[in-house]
Scaffold this motif. Structure first.
Motif, PDB file in Angstrom:
ATOM      1  N   UNK A 141       0.849  -1.198   0.000  1.00 52.26           N
ATOM      2  CA  UNK A 141       0.000   0.000   0.000  1.00 52.26           C
ATOM      3  C   UNK A 141       0.876   1.238   0.000  1.00 52.26           C
ATOM      4  N   UNK A 142       0.265   2.349  -0.379  1.00 53.69           N
ATOM      5  CA  UNK A 142       0.981   3.614  -0.289  1.00 53.69           C
ATOM      6  C   UNK A 142       0.110   4.677   0.353  1.00 53.69           C
ATOM      7  N   UNK A 143       0.737   5.549   1.129  1.00 52.04           N
ATOM      8  CA  UNK A 143       0.001   6.632   1.778  1.00 52.04           C
ATOM      9  C   UNK A 143       0.493   7.949   1.186  1.00 52.04           C
ATOM     10  N   UNK A 144      -0.466   8.761   0.719  1.00 53.98           N
ATOM     11  CA  UNK A 144      -0.149  10.037   0.078  1.00 53.98           C
ATOM     12  C   UNK A 144      -0.306  11.182   1.055  1.00 53.98           C
ATOM     13  N   UNK A 145       0.509  12.192   0.838  1.00 53.47           N
ATOM     14  CA  UNK A 145       0.331  13.444   1.558  1.00 53.47           C
ATOM     15  C   UNK A 145      -1.061  14.012   1.248  1.00 53.47           C
ATOM     16  N   UNK A 146      -1.723  14.566   2.257  1.00 56.69           N
ATOM     17  CA  UNK A 146      -3.013  15.211   2.033  1.00 56.69           C
ATOM     18  C   UNK A 146      -4.205  14.267   2.018  1.00 56.69           C
ATOM     19  N   UNK A 147      -3.943  13.000   2.326  1.00 55.02           N
ATOM     20  CA  UNK A 147      -5.006  12.006   2.157  1.00 55.02           C
ATOM     21  C   UNK A 147      -5.209  11.185   3.430  1.00 55.02           C
ATOM     22  N   UNK A 148      -6.448  10.756   3.632  1.00 52.13           N
ATOM     23  CA  UNK A 148      -6.711   9.786   4.700  1.00 52.13           C
ATOM     24  C   UNK A 148      -6.974   8.424   4.065  1.00 52.13           C
ATOM     25  N   UNK A 149      -6.099   7.495   4.407  1.00 47.03           N
ATOM     26  CA  UNK A 149      -6.249   6.123   3.931  1.00 47.03           C
ATOM     27  C   UNK A 149      -6.838   5.309   5.080  1.00 47.03           C
ATOM     28  N   UNK A 150      -8.021   4.743   4.874  1.00 42.03           N
ATOM     29  CA  UNK A 150      -8.662   3.961   5.935  1.00 42.03           C
ATOM     30  C   UNK A 150      -8.245   2.500   5.859  1.00 42.03           C
ATOM     31  N   UNK A 151      -8.085   1.880   7.016  1.00 38.32           N
ATOM     32  CA  UNK A 151      -7.830   0.435   7.091  1.00 38.32           C
ATOM     33  C   UNK A 151      -9.040  -0.183   7.773  1.00 38.32           C
ATOM     34  N   UNK A 152      -9.817  -0.961   7.025  1.00 39.73           N
ATOM     35  CA  UNK A 152     -10.948  -1.635   7.656  1.00 39.73           C
ATOM     36  C   UNK A 152     -10.728  -3.148   7.647  1.00 39.73           C
ATOM     37  N   UNK A 153     -11.181  -3.798   8.685  1.00 39.21           N
ATOM     38  CA  UNK A 153     -11.137  -5.250   8.727  1.00 39.21           C
ATOM     39  C   UNK A 153     -11.774  -5.685  10.015  1.00 39.21           C
ATOM     40  N   UNK A 199     -17.629   0.971  11.159  1.00 36.07           N
ATOM     41  CA  UNK A 199     -17.943   1.151   9.741  1.00 36.07           C
ATOM     42  C   UNK A 199     -18.296   2.595   9.376  1.00 36.07           C
ATOM     43  N   UNK A 200     -19.227   3.257  10.084  1.00 37.96           N
ATOM     44  CA  UNK A 200     -19.559   4.637   9.683  1.00 37.96           C
ATOM     45  C   UNK A 200     -18.341   5.560   9.753  1.00 37.96           C
ATOM     46  N   UNK A 201     -17.502   5.353  10.739  1.00 34.22           N
ATOM     47  CA  UNK A 201     -16.332   6.212  10.884  1.00 34.22           C
ATOM     48  C   UNK A 201     -15.386   6.041   9.702  1.00 34.22           C
ATOM     49  N   UNK A 202     -15.111   4.808   9.351  1.00 36.50           N
ATOM     50  CA  UNK A 202     -14.134   4.556   8.303  1.00 36.50           C
ATOM     51  C   UNK A 202     -14.691   5.012   6.943  1.00 36.50           C
ATOM     52  N   UNK A 203     -16.018   4.861   6.758  1.00 28.74           N
ATOM     53  CA  UNK A 203     -16.619   5.301   5.496  1.00 28.74           C
ATOM     54  C   UNK A 203     -16.667   6.819   5.418  1.00 28.74           C
ATOM     55  N   UNK A 204     -16.936   7.448   6.578  1.00 26.49           N
ATOM     56  CA  UNK A 204     -17.097   8.895   6.592  1.00 26.49           C
ATOM     57  C   UNK A 204     -15.788   9.647   6.448  1.00 26.49           C
ATOM     58  N   UNK A 205     -14.699   8.986   6.845  1.00 28.00           N
ATOM     59  CA  UNK A 205     -13.435   9.699   6.961  1.00 28.00           C
ATOM     60  C   UNK A 205     -12.456   9.449   5.812  1.00 28.00           C
ATOM     61  N   UNK A 206     -12.506   8.258   5.210  1.00 30.36           N
ATOM     62  CA  UNK A 206     -11.418   7.872   4.304  1.00 30.36           C
ATOM     63  C   UNK A 206     -11.586   8.403   2.889  1.00 30.36           C
ATOM     64  N   UNK A 207     -10.454   8.768   2.274  1.00 29.33           N
ATOM     65  CA  UNK A 207     -10.438   9.088   0.847  1.00 29.33           C
ATOM     66  C   UNK A 207     -10.265   7.809   0.034  1.00 29.33           C
TER      67      UNK A 207
END
Ligand SMILES: Nc1ncnc2c1ncn2[C@@H]1O[C@H](COP(=O)(O)OP(=O)(O)OP(=O)(O)O)[C@@H](O)[C@H]1O
Ligand SMILES: [Mg+2]
Length: 497
Positions: A275-287, A457-465
């Motif tokens: 995976x890669x994480x970009x500046x300016x972005x929120x990458x969500x990890x769900x599982x 679930x709502x948090x990760x959906x609401x927050x991640x790009x």
């Protein structure tokens, strides 16, 4: 009308000049689930601890079966049928399950040895009764938090508890474990055991409770039948205003790749993670719990060893041996476990907040510049609305949700390039949660790369790009969520086999 088992009458409690509970009247009926709700620092845990004999009230009384009782300590409370399952688990990690259940009342044979076979057998009987498989000989430290909670409940059952006080029992449980806990609670109700249930997850509360009491700033706002109230009603009683949990806007612009991981593998935990994480972005990890997300984060910052795989920061291959080195290289990890790994509980709020950036606060000869610490810590306390008497208060005296905010403050302060946050809003009330979400988005907008691990679930959906979904140690897919297009189904299909 169901009889009242325990009644709290006009209880008040202060810590020094801080009036934490004021004139609380509250009762617990036989076999009911009574929810206790309120903002971080409202006094819920303190009330639970008074009922459970850990703290003494300054005034007021407690009646059990209509008689006034004084419980000088938790053992006396247990003898009267009152048990606590704590917010921060309190079992001995290096003892077995059976020893924990029968702690301090080990069953001793004639020559003074513990009758292992007896306590194991009795533990097994309790687990059978509640329908959960745990080996009584296992060390508690090897169990998941969810299972440890079950052990605490088993302990309460073995003590023939008539009321079990559960302080945020589900804050670290997976959905499956929550279902199991609810089944267990319904079973206990049938046996006329009462439950006091503290939680910030209001919809969950509505599902399981018979009555709901709301605390605000140490006062009881109301006690209502669960059927006669609503989520909005409860929230406005808690905070005195309406809060709609609206998530912040999405990324203003995704920048370059800051962190890149290739083929990360740790035998037995996760395999081939890219995976890669970009500046300016929120990458969500769900599982689901056990999918390996925290383990990956730990390995990235060098807290655990990788079997194989490569890490690049700004395109440069790098090896990270431990979390200190990770921080020097610009990667910070806020752990999900604030008690064991995150905070120094016996240190002050100010010291905790500044503990990840010590070099900023020492002069050339290594002395600490304490006025700087105070000024910086003050800013963080204000920005995150941390509720504390003052900056010198030891963190152990803060409420659970406020401890969580201190932890966040600690990791924001060194301004890492990549911030990995694990369950950042665990145990945090609805208002504070919205504030933390805003804060995380603000950091991304300033150019930080964020990785948010959440089981909600709502948090990760609401927050991640973008949303990375994990299943059993594998990354199944990374979904584009830049327009909030990912649905609950999209996620579940990839998270569950
Ligand atoms: N032992 C203590 N000494 C001093 N102050 C304390 C102590 N225990 C709690 N407090 C203070 O009492 C207030 C209420 O704390 P409490 O832990 O009861 O809140 P809570 O409602 O359980 O919050 P949370 O949802 O964050 O867990 C807080 O301001 C806290 O700092
Ligand atoms: Mg609490």
């Amino acid at each position: 009308m169901t009889p009242v088992f325990l009644e709290v009458k006009n209880i008040s409690k202060s810590f020094a000049s801080n009036a934490v509970l004021r004139d609380i009247c509250f009762d617990i009926r036989e076999g009911e689930v009574h929810a206790l709700i309120g903002e971080n620092g409202a006094g819920k845990s303190t009330l639970i601890k008074i009922i459970g004999g850990i703290y003494q009230p300054d005034s007021g009384e407690i009646n059990i079966d209509g008689q006034v009782v004084h419980c000088a300590n938790p053992i006396q409370a247990m003898e009267r049928g009152v048990s606590i399952v704590h917010q921060e688990l309190s079992l001995a990690q290096n003892l077995s399950v059976a020893e924990n259940i029968f702690m301090r009342r080990e069953i001793i044979n004639k020559i003074g040895f513990i009758k292992w076979d007896v306590i194991r057998q009795r533990s097994r009987e309790i687990f059978d009764q509640i329908g959960i498989e745990i080996n009584p000989s296992d060390l508690v430290g090897t169990l998941s938090v969810g299972m440890q909670q079950v052990v605490e409940i088993a302990k309460a059952i073995s003590l023939k508890a008539r009321v079990i006080l559960m302080d945020e029992p589900t804050s670290s449980l997976s959905e499956k474990e929550i279902d199991r806990l609810f089944t267990l609670i319904r079973e206990l109700k049938k046996q006329k055991v009462s439950i006091v249930y503290v939680s910030h997850k209001i919809s969950e509360v509505m599902e399981i409770s018979d009555r709901v009491s709301v605390l605000r700033d140490g006062r009881l706002v109301f006690t209502k039948d669960a059927r006669e109230t609503s989520v909005q009603d409860i929230i406005s009683a808690m905070v005195g205003r309406e809060i709609n949990n609206i998530y912040p806007a999405r990324s203003k612009g995704v920048g370059e790749v800051v962190l890149q991981c290739k083929g990360l593998t740790r035998y037995g935990y996760f395999r081939d993670i890219d995976f890669e994480a970009h500046s300016g972005e929120i990458l969500g990890f769900y599982g689901l719990i056990g999918a390996g997300r925290s383990e990956i984060a730990r390995a990235v910052v060098g807290a655990d060893k990788l079997t194989s795989g490569e890490i690049f920061i700004d395109g440069q291959k790098t090896v990270i041996k431990n979390p200190e080195e990770a921080l020097k290289k610009g990667i910070a990890y806020l752990t999900e476990d604030r008690k064991q790994m995150g905070l120094f509980l016996d240190f002050s709020v100010a010291k905790n907040i500044t503990s990840s950036t010590p070099s900023k606060f020492t002069n050339e000869s290594g002395f600490i510049k304490s006025h700087n610490i105070a000024a910086v810590a003050e800013d963080v306390v204000r920005a995150l609305t941390i509720k504390t008497d003052n900056l010198d208060t030891d963190v152990v005296f803060l409420s659970g949700g406020n401890q969580q905010k201190v932890l966040l403050g600690k990791w924001i302060l060194p301004k890492p390039r990549v911030l990995i946050v694990d369950e950042p809003t665990r145990g945090v009330d609805v208002g504070a949660k919205a504030l933390i979400h805003q804060k995380l988005r603000g950091l991304a907008d300033e150019g930080m790369a964020l990785v948010v691990i959440s089981s909600e679930m709502p948090e990760i959906m609401g927050l991640s790009d973008r949303l990375a979904i994990f299943r059993e140690g594998r990354l199944t897919e990374v979904l584009d969520n830049s327009k909030g297009q990912v649905s609950q189904n999209d996620i579940m299909e990839r998270a569950v086999k």
